[in-house]
Design a protein around this motif. Structure first.
Motif, PDB file in Angstrom:
ATOM      1  N   ALA A   5       0.844  -1.201   0.000  1.00  0.00           N
ATOM      2  CA  ALA A   5       0.000   0.000   0.000  1.00  0.00           C
ATOM      3  C   ALA A   5       0.881   1.255   0.000  1.00  0.00           C
ATOM      4  O   ALA A   5       1.926   1.290   0.667  1.00  0.00           O
ATOM      5  CB  ALA A   5      -0.910   0.004   1.228  1.00  0.00           C
ATOM      6  N   LYS A   6       0.456   2.247  -0.735  1.00  0.00           N
ATOM      7  CA  LYS A   6       1.232   3.495  -0.835  1.00  0.00           C
ATOM      8  C   LYS A   6       1.322   4.176   0.524  1.00  0.00           C
ATOM      9  O   LYS A   6       0.376   4.161   1.297  1.00  0.00           O
ATOM     10  CB  LYS A   6       0.549   4.432  -1.834  1.00  0.00           C
ATOM     11  CG  LYS A   6       1.470   4.869  -2.956  1.00  0.00           C
ATOM     12  CD  LYS A   6       0.775   5.789  -3.925  1.00  0.00           C
ATOM     13  CE  LYS A   6       1.110   7.236  -3.617  1.00  0.00           C
ATOM     14  NZ  LYS A   6       0.295   8.163  -4.374  1.00  0.00           N
ATOM     15  N   GLY A   7       2.481   4.736   0.786  1.00  0.00           N
ATOM     16  CA  GLY A   7       2.622   5.547   2.000  1.00  0.00           C
ATOM     17  C   GLY A   7       2.847   4.746   3.275  1.00  0.00           C
ATOM     18  O   GLY A   7       2.877   5.309   4.362  1.00  0.00           O
ATOM     19  N   VAL A   8       3.004   3.425   3.146  1.00  0.00           N
ATOM     20  CA  VAL A   8       3.261   2.623   4.344  1.00  0.00           C
ATOM     21  C   VAL A   8       4.749   2.652   4.657  1.00  0.00           C
ATOM     22  O   VAL A   8       5.572   2.331   3.800  1.00  0.00           O
ATOM     23  CB  VAL A   8       2.795   1.163   4.145  1.00  0.00           C
ATOM     24  CG1 VAL A   8       3.250   0.297   5.310  1.00  0.00           C
ATOM     25  CG2 VAL A   8       1.288   1.116   4.017  1.00  0.00           C
ATOM     26  N   LYS A   9       5.089   3.061   5.865  1.00  0.00           N
ATOM     27  CA  LYS A   9       6.512   3.195   6.200  1.00  0.00           C
ATOM     28  C   LYS A   9       7.001   2.072   7.104  1.00  0.00           C
ATOM     29  O   LYS A   9       8.167   1.725   7.115  1.00  0.00           O
ATOM     30  CB  LYS A   9       6.768   4.536   6.887  1.00  0.00           C
ATOM     31  CG  LYS A   9       6.366   5.712   5.992  1.00  0.00           C
ATOM     32  CD  LYS A   9       6.950   7.033   6.452  1.00  0.00           C
ATOM     33  CE  LYS A   9       6.523   8.172   5.546  1.00  0.00           C
ATOM     34  NZ  LYS A   9       5.164   8.663   5.855  1.00  0.00           N
ATOM     35  N   ARG A  10       6.091   1.513   7.874  1.00  0.00           N
ATOM     36  CA  ARG A  10       6.528   0.451   8.780  1.00  0.00           C
ATOM     37  C   ARG A  10       5.350  -0.448   9.125  1.00  0.00           C
ATOM     38  O   ARG A  10       4.224   0.037   9.281  1.00  0.00           O
ATOM     39  CB  ARG A  10       7.082   1.085  10.045  1.00  0.00           C
ATOM     40  CG  ARG A  10       7.891   0.124  10.831  1.00  0.00           C
ATOM     41  CD  ARG A  10       8.823   0.785  11.810  1.00  0.00           C
ATOM     42  NE  ARG A  10       9.316  -0.272  12.666  1.00  0.00           N
ATOM     43  CZ  ARG A  10       9.959  -0.102  13.798  1.00  0.00           C
ATOM     44  NH1 ARG A  10      10.195   1.125  14.220  1.00  0.00           N
ATOM     45  NH2 ARG A  10      10.362  -1.128  14.518  1.00  0.00           N
ATOM     46  N   LEU A  11       5.600  -1.732   9.218  1.00  0.00           N
ATOM     47  CA  LEU A  11       4.565  -2.691   9.633  1.00  0.00           C
ATOM     48  C   LEU A  11       5.228  -3.667  10.584  1.00  0.00           C
ATOM     49  O   LEU A  11       6.276  -4.233  10.269  1.00  0.00           O
ATOM     50  CB  LEU A  11       4.035  -3.464   8.421  1.00  0.00           C
ATOM     51  CG  LEU A  11       2.977  -2.786   7.561  1.00  0.00           C
ATOM     52  CD1 LEU A  11       2.769  -3.595   6.296  1.00  0.00           C
ATOM     53  CD2 LEU A  11       1.665  -2.637   8.317  1.00  0.00           C
TER      54      LEU A  11
END
Ligand code: DGT
Ligand code: CA
Ligand code: CA
Ligand code: ZN
Length: 574
Positions: A176-182
């Protein structure tokens, strides 16, 4: 769709057919299909999409092949839905009760109309089951115990299952766009043997479609809640997943909070209070001024509490905060410390691959040695070896070794500990083996005293140098047998027997707290996969997780040793 999910379609069909008393051969073919797809390394979906003919796979015929195409194309299977409609909805659950098979479930339904756990429990308590053929007071008691066990585990998933769902979901969400950390947190991050739900934490841009993507995930059955900072779903398998979006400035404290455990957090909060600090998922704050003093990273959170970072696996309020305070946290074992694997099966008993194939796979893992430990003859369903076959097999291992350099196949056997504690094979042949794993595979229902004596007698045989899956439990499926583990471990130490942590994800046996006790008593431990195929050599990580939760360091585990020192440890215990 993952192979495992496809396999589940066929496993469920087999179960439903069993409950209808269908032809065993037909049932077998679905069970086989479930196993074949569950074990396969290639993606079935990819095979279908590339137009490959599935009938080329041994054991897969026209019928199954057509069903797979339907599953891949529609995500559903009409045949399965038809079978579901024919069986009362509560019956499959009854099969989860240990020791209860389809014949009995069908009998209870046909004669007493039992179609739920509650009804079965009531009937057993009222002594109604014992009136049926083949049933008695004892079997009623067993069923009641089985129901209690099942209830305890209901809604929980094995770590391996939780991890594979989490990994697939995280890989998907990352796109997904804009995901920086999971980051998965909760019991999964602590590597607990079972997980109740998944708690995934994220950092993402304000306009990220993360939550839309999450709730639109292929495997979602129901969206329970959807919001900007928190959404919850239930996957088809029943597993609940929460995704929470955190501010970067409080990601560390959020990760700390949602990793838990609750008991660890409570202890930590009171430590914060003692220091005039307030700990929450948003950060650490000074109580007097409300000034934020930490929150960006977990390190920071622990640091303002005057503690080093405590590994997630230890966060159970089992003394880790005290140890951290004193600078006495263990240097936990890591997967990369493992030099070899000391329990596995090949085609010769009930494994799938050859010695050479196991060697190849083990080399790819960077190992220096493996032990081949087939079953012995008492385990008939596993095609266990008698003395003659074992002698031949050991020669085969010699031959393989003659062609290897820098790698060694140890000659081993998983010899059955018979009911009286004697071993299933003669001392003459056991002497020829370098790794003799003694294991219990039968008569699980003995009284504690008898079982304890049985195992101890086996450990006293000088040829035995490992105790395999010491309690016999299967997570969420079978309780450990009754045994005085302390006495057994004492005997293992006295007789220079290494105690196994079986890494097979259904077993994890010894479990964390028992492995910790064994270490504290002074036992030597090993971590072995019990692999039945070369792919299963990968389950070593689950054993390492368990060992970490048991506070073990590399030096506590013999298969972190290089070969020469391992052999010495087996011989002399040092
Ligand atoms: P599970 O899901 O049953 O396998 O176990 P956890 O540990 O993942 O528990 P879960 O999902 O209920 O909550 C995730 C974490 O959130 C938990 O480990 C600690 C934290 N947490 C939840 N409720 C509380 C609470 O009431 N107090 C504190 N201090 N922490 C909590
Ligand atoms: Ca959880
Ligand atoms: Ca949760
Ligand atoms: Zn075994």
């Amino acid at each position: 769709m993952e192979n495992k999910q496809i396999a589940n379609f066929f496993a469920e069909i087999a179960e439903l057919l069993e409950l209808q008393g269908e032809n065993p051969f037909r049932i077998r073919s679905y069970q086989n299909a479930a196993r074949i797809f569950g074990d396969m390394s290639e993606s079935v979906v990819a095979m279908v999409r590339s137009g490959q003919d599935l009938r080329e796979i041994p054991g897969i015929g026209e019928g199954i092949s057509k069903k797979i195409i339907e599953i891949v194309e529609t995500g559903k299977l009409k045949f399965l839905e038809e079978q579901r409609a024919k069986v009362p909805a509560g019956l499959p659950e009854l099969l989860r009760i240990e020791g209860l098979g389809p014949k009995k479930v069908k009998l209870f339904y046909d004669r007493l109309g039992i179609d739920s756990l509650d009804k079965l429990e009531d009937a057993a308590k009222a002594g109604k089951l014992r009136e049926l053929e083949g049933m008695g007071e004892k079997s009623e008691e067993k069923i009641l115990k089985g129901i209690a066990t099942l209830r305890r585990g209901l809604g929980r998933f094995k770590l391996s299952v939780g991890l594979s769902y989490a990994e697939a979901l995280v890989a998907y969400l990352k796109k997904a766009k804009g995901v920086k950390r999971l980051e998965p947190s909760g019991s999964l991050r602590r590597r607990c043997e079972t997980v109740g739900d998944l708690d995934i934490l994220a950092i993402c841009a304000n306009d990220s479609p993360l939550m839309d993507n999450f709730t639109a995930y292929d495997d979602v059955e129901e969206v329970i809640a959807k919001g900007e900072t928190k959404s919850s779903v239930r996957l088809r398998c029943g597993l609940h997943v929460d995704v929470r979006v955190l501010e970067p400035g409080s990601f560390g404290s959020g990760l700390q909070y949602f990793t838990g455990s609750k008991a660890h957090n409570i202890a930590l909060r009171s430590r914060a209070n003692d220091r005039g600090l307030k700990l929450s998922e948003y950060g650490v704050f000074e109580i007097q001024t409300d000034k934020k003093v930490a929150g960006k990273s977990e390190e920071e959170v622990y640091k303002v509490l005057d503690l080093p970072l405590i590994p997630p696996e230890l966060r159970e309020d089992r003394g880790e905060i005290e140890a951290a305070e004193k600078g006495e946290l263990p240097k936990l074992i890591e997967l990369s410390d493992i030099h070899g694997d000391l329990q596995m099966h090949t085609k010769e008993s009930d494994g799938k691959d050859t010695i050479e194939e196991m060697v190849e796979a083990a080399k790819n893992l960077g190992y220096e040695y493996i032990a081949i430990t087939e079953h012995s003859k008492a385990v008939r369903i596993a095609n266990g070896l008698d003395e003659k076959r074992l002698a031949e097999h050991l020669k085969r291992i010699d031959k393989v070794n003659a062609k290897l350099s820098g790698f060694r196949v140890l000659k081993g056997i998983e010899v059955d500990i018979l009911a009286d504690g004697s071993l299933d094979l003669s001392d003459d042949i056991l002497k020829e083996c370098e790794v003799v794993v003694g294991s219990v595979h039968s008569r699980f229902n003995m009284e504690e005293k008898e079982m304890t004596q049985r195992i101890i007698r086996a450990l006293k045989n000088p040829n035995v140098n490992f105790l395999g899956h010491p309690t016999g439990r299967l997570i969420l499926e079978r309780e450990p047998y009754k045994v005085d583990l302390k006495e057994v471990i004492k005997a293992a130490i006295d007789n220079n027997v290494i105690v196994e942590i079986n890494a097979y994800p259904d077993r994890l046996d010894l479990r964390d707290v028992d492995a910790r006790m064994a270490k504290e008593m002074g036992a030597k431990l090993s971590i072995s996969t019990d692999a039945h195929s070369k792919l299963q050599l990968d389950v070593m990580k689950y054993g390492v997780f368990t060992a970490r939760r048991a506070w073990l360091e590399a030096k506590d585990v013999v298969n972190t040793l290089p070969l020469a020192r391992l052999l010495k440890a087996i011989r002399t215990g040092t």
